[in-house]
Design a protein around this motif. Structure first.
Motif, short mmCIF file in Angstrom:
data_model
loop_
_atom_site.label_atom_id
_atom_site.label_comp_id
_atom_site.label_asym_id
_atom_site.label_seq_id
_atom_site.Cartn_x
_atom_site.Cartn_y
_atom_site.Cartn_z
N ILE A 56 0.45 -1.15 0.12
CA ILE A 56 -0.19 0.11 0.01
C ILE A 56 1.00 0.93 0.46
O ILE A 56 0.79 2.36 -0.58
CB ILE A 56 -0.90 0.07 0.62
CG1 ILE A 56 -2.21 1.20 1.09
CG2 ILE A 56 -0.13 -0.13 2.79
CD1 ILE A 56 -2.76 1.23 1.39
N GLU A 57 2.23 1.07 0.85
CA GLU A 57 2.73 2.50 0.71
C GLU A 57 3.13 2.77 -0.49
O GLU A 57 3.46 3.77 -1.16
CB GLU A 57 4.33 2.02 1.61
CG GLU A 57 3.44 2.63 3.56
CD GLU A 57 3.07 0.76 3.72
OE1 GLU A 57 2.13 0.56 5.19
OE2 GLU A 57 3.20 -0.29 3.52
N GLU A 60 0.83 4.16 -2.52
CA GLU A 60 0.58 5.47 -2.85
C GLU A 60 1.18 6.79 -3.03
O GLU A 60 0.50 7.67 -3.81
CB GLU A 60 -0.09 5.76 -1.09
CG GLU A 60 -0.66 6.57 -0.82
CD GLU A 60 -0.18 8.06 -0.51
OE1 GLU A 60 0.15 8.91 -0.42
OE2 GLU A 60 0.61 7.73 -0.38
N GLN A 64 1.36 9.78 -5.85
CA GLN A 64 1.16 10.72 -5.65
C GLN A 64 2.00 11.16 -6.69
O GLN A 64 1.79 12.11 -7.48
CB GLN A 64 2.14 10.61 -4.53
CG GLN A 64 1.42 10.57 -2.78
CD GLN A 64 2.40 10.95 -2.24
OE1 GLN A 64 2.86 11.88 -1.55
NE2 GLN A 64 1.43 10.53 -0.86
N PHE A 79 -4.91 5.25 -6.17
CA PHE A 79 -5.63 5.68 -5.21
C PHE A 79 -6.32 4.56 -5.04
O PHE A 79 -6.32 4.05 -3.51
CB PHE A 79 -6.08 6.64 -4.81
CG PHE A 79 -4.71 8.29 -4.73
CD1 PHE A 79 -3.86 8.00 -3.63
CD2 PHE A 79 -4.46 9.81 -5.59
CE1 PHE A 79 -2.59 8.84 -3.24
CE2 PHE A 79 -3.46 10.29 -5.96
CZ PHE A 79 -2.84 9.65 -4.45
N ALA A 82 -5.11 1.40 -4.43
CA ALA A 82 -3.96 1.61 -3.17
C ALA A 82 -4.91 1.43 -1.69
O ALA A 82 -4.94 0.77 -0.70
CB ALA A 82 -3.15 2.67 -2.79
N CYS A 83 -5.72 1.55 -1.82
CA CYS A 83 -6.97 1.77 -0.82
C CYS A 83 -8.46 0.43 -0.41
O CYS A 83 -8.44 -0.34 0.40
CB CYS A 83 -8.41 2.80 -0.93
SG CYS A 83 -7.77 4.31 -0.75
#
Length: 90
Positions: A56-57, A60, A64, A79, A82-83
C-alpha cells in the motif's frame, strides 16, 4: 529528502536502489518528482505497480507521483487500488 536538493539526493538514492527495497522505491519516486523526470517516473510507476502490487505504501507513493505529473485519472485509479489493499505495515 535532502530538502529537494537532487544533487545530494541522487547518490543516496542510487545506493538504496541496490537493495530494491520498498524504501528505495519511494526514495527514487521522491527524486524523480524533484527532478520532474516524467519518462523515468512513468517507467518506475509501471514497474512498482507490478512488483509491489500488494504494498500500500509504494502504490500510494506512485499515485502521488502520477498526481504530481498531472496524470489525475491514472493517479485516482492507483489511489483506489491502494485503498482496496489491506492496511499497510507502517
Amino acid at each position: 529528502m535532502i530538502g529537494g536538493d537532487s544533487d545530494k539526493q541522487k547518490p543516496i538514492v542510487d545506493k538504496l536502489m541496490v537493495n530494491n527495497s520498498v524504501f528505495a522505491q519511494m526514495a527514487m519516486m521522491d527524486y524523480l518528482q524533484n527532478t520532474r523526470d516524467k519518462i523515468n517516473g512513468f517507467s518506475l510507476i509501471k514497474q512498482v505497480s507490478i512488483t509491489f502490487k500488494d504494498n500500500i505504501e509504494v502504490l500510494e507513493r506512485a499515485a502521488q507521483l502520477l498526481w504530481a505529473f498531472d496524470e489525475k485519472e491514472q493517479a485516482g485509479a492507483l489511489f483506489s487500488a491502494a485503498c482496496l489493499l489491506p492496511p499497510g505495515e507502517f
